[in-house]
Design an enzyme around this catalytic site. Structure first.
Site, PDB file in Angstrom:
ATOM      1  N   CYS A 136       0.804  -1.163   0.011  1.00 52.93           N
ATOM      2  CA  CYS A 136      -0.088   0.001   0.015  1.00 52.93           C
ATOM      3  C   CYS A 136       0.843   1.329   0.184  1.00 52.93           C
ATOM      4  CB  CYS A 136      -0.848  -0.098   1.259  1.00 52.93           C
ATOM      5  SG  CYS A 136      -2.206   1.299   1.433  1.00 52.93           S
ATOM      6  N   CYS A 139      -0.396   4.183   2.033  1.00 50.14           N
ATOM      7  CA  CYS A 139      -0.055   3.843   3.499  1.00 50.14           C
ATOM      8  C   CYS A 139       1.181   4.097   3.839  1.00 50.14           C
ATOM      9  CB  CYS A 139      -0.657   2.493   3.945  1.00 50.14           C
ATOM     10  SG  CYS A 139      -2.015   1.770   3.260  1.00 50.14           S
ATOM     11  N   ASP A 140       2.260   3.681   3.338  1.00 48.59           N
ATOM     12  CA  ASP A 140       3.546   3.601   3.823  1.00 48.59           C
ATOM     13  C   ASP A 140       4.375   4.403   2.864  1.00 48.59           C
ATOM     14  OD1 ASP A 140       2.590   1.724   5.450  1.00 48.59           O
ATOM     15  OD2 ASP A 140       2.773   0.164   4.210  1.00 48.59           O
TER      16      ASP A 140
END
Ligand code: NAP
Length: 313
Positions: A136, A139-140
Site C-alpha cells: 500500500c 499507507c507507507d
C-alpha cells in the site's frame, strides 16, 4: 455475550456493503452492517478517485467511503465496527459470530467482504513486511521520501502506486513480468511520461534482499524471464501490486466458491448457492473490480434481499 436478531445483515463496508445498506435502509429493512477489519475497505488505501461519477473535482478514497457510511447511517443503518469470525449458513436463521463473541442472527445475508492484496509469497516476504515490503503506497509511501523504491505488477494498481510514489521517492522502478502493461492506456501514458519512473520489463522478483533487524529491505533479486539472467536492484522499499484475492475464508464449505475462491453467484444476479444469501462487489467479481460496479452490485443485492424477505412473510 449477546445474541441479536435482525432481518437483514450486511458483511463488509466497501462500496458494495454501504450501497446495499443505503438501499435496504430506504426500503425500511433496518439493516445491520458489520464493517469488518478495515472499515471503508480497499478504497481507504487508494489516493484520489477520478472515476467515481459525481465528483468532478476528484475525491479521496477515504472521504468517499466516509460519505457512504454517513449516508447509510442517516438513512437508518446500524453499523457495528466489528469483524465476523464465524458463520453458520446451514440453518435458519443464519448465525454470524463477531470477534467480541457477540452473535448476530439474520434471515437474509449480504456478503460484501471484498478482496485483499495478493503477495508474492517469497521466503523473505513475511519477515520484511513493514520493513521495506508493503502492499500500500498511500499507507507507507511517506517513509520513502527521496529514496529508491520498486513497484511490482503491471495493472492499474501498480501504475497508480508508482505514480503516487513518484511524488515522494527519488526513483521508482516498476517491475513487470511482461513487456506490456495491463493498466488502462491513460494510466500507462502518465506512467511512461514520468521521468522518475523506470520500467523493468520481462522481470520477476526472485527474492527480497535485507534483514528485518538490519535496516530492512536493501534490494531485490530480479530474474529476466526471457534471458534467464539474474541481477540485483538496490531499493529501500518494494510495493507489491499484483492483484487481489477474495475474502471468503469464512464461507469455505458453506457456499459455492470458484477455483480462485470467489463466491459463485447466478449470472448477472447476486444470489449465491444458499437461498437468502447474496453477494456483491469484489468478493464475487472476477473482472470489473471498480468502486462503481461494486456499488451497483450492492444495490442489486439489497433489492433481491428485500424481495426474498417479503417472500418469507
Ligand atoms: P490486475 O489488473 O489483476 O493486475 C495484476 C498485475 O500483476 C498484472 O499486471 C499481472 O501480470 C501482475 N501479476 C499477477 N500475479 C503476479 C505474480 N505472481 N508475479 C508478478 N506479477 C504478477 O490487478 P490490479 O492492478 O490490482 O487491478 C484489479 C482491478 O481493479 C482491475 O479491474 C483494475 O482495473 C481495477 N483498478 C482500477 C483502478 C482505477 O480505475 N483507477 C485502480 C486500481 C485498480 P500480467 O499482466 O502479466 O497478468
Amino acid at each position: 455475550m449477546t445474541t441479536t436478531h435482525t432481518p437483514l445483515l450486511i458483511l463488509g463496508s466497501g462500496p458494495a456493503g454501504y450501497t446495499a445498506a443505503i438501499y435496504a435502509a430506504r426500503a425500511m429493512q433496518k439493516p445491520v452492517l458489520i464493517s469488518g477489519m478495515q472499515p471503508g475497505g480497499q478504497l481507504t488505501q487508494t489516493g484520489d478517485i477520478e472515476n467515481f461519477p459525481g465528483f468532478p473535482e476528484k475525491i479521496s478514497g477515504s472521504e468517499l467511503m466516509d460519505r457512504m457510511r454517513e449516508q447509510a447511517e442517516n438513512l437508518g443503518t446500524t453499523i457495528i465496527d466489528e469483524t465476523a469470525v464465524n458463520v453458520d449458513l446451514s440453518k435458519r436463521p443464519f448465525t454470524i459470530v463477531l470477534d467480541s463473541d457477540n452473535i448476530c442472527t439474520c434471515d437474509a445475508l449480504i456478503i460484501a467482504t471484498g478482496a485483499s492484496a495478493k503477495w508474492l509469497n517469497l521466503p523473505n516476504e513475511e519477515n520484511l513486511r513493514g520493513f521495506g515490503v508493503s502492499a500500500c503506497a498511500t499507507c507507507d509511501g511517506f517513509f520513502y521520501r527521496n529514496k529508491r523504491v520498486a513497484v511490482i505488477g503491471g495493472g492499474n494498481t501498480a501504475v497508480e502506486e508508482a505514480l503516487y510514489l513518484a511524488n515522494l521517492a527519488s526513483e521508482v522502478y516498476i517491475i513487470h513480468r511482461r513487456d506490456e502493461l495491463r493498466a488502462e492506456k491513460v494510466m500507462q501514458e502518465r506512467l511512461l511520461s514520468n521521468p522518475k519512473i523506470k520500467p523493468v520489463w520481462n522481470s520477476v522478483v526472485e527474492d527480497y534482499i535485507g534483514e528485518k533487524d538490519k535496516g530492512g529491505l536493501t534490494g531485490l533479486r530480479l530474474k529476466n524471464v526471457q534471458t534467464g539472467e539474474t541481477s540485483e536492484l538496490s531499493v529501500d522499499g518494494a510495493f507489491v501490486a499484483i492483484g487481489y484475492a477474495p475474502n471468503t475464508d469464512l464461507f469455505k464449505g458453506q457456499l459455492e466458491l470458484d477455483k480462485a475462491g470467489f463466491i459463485v453467484t447466478q449470472s448477472g444476479r447476486p444470489q449465491t448457492s444458499v437461498e437468502g444469501v447474496f453477494a456483491a462487489g469484489d468478493v464475487q467479481e472476477l473482472y470489473f473490480r471498480q468502486a462503481v460496479t461494486a456499488a451497483a452490485g450492492g444495490c442489486r443485492a439489497a433489492l433481491e434481499a428485500e424481495k426474498y424477505l417479503s417472500s418469507l412473510k
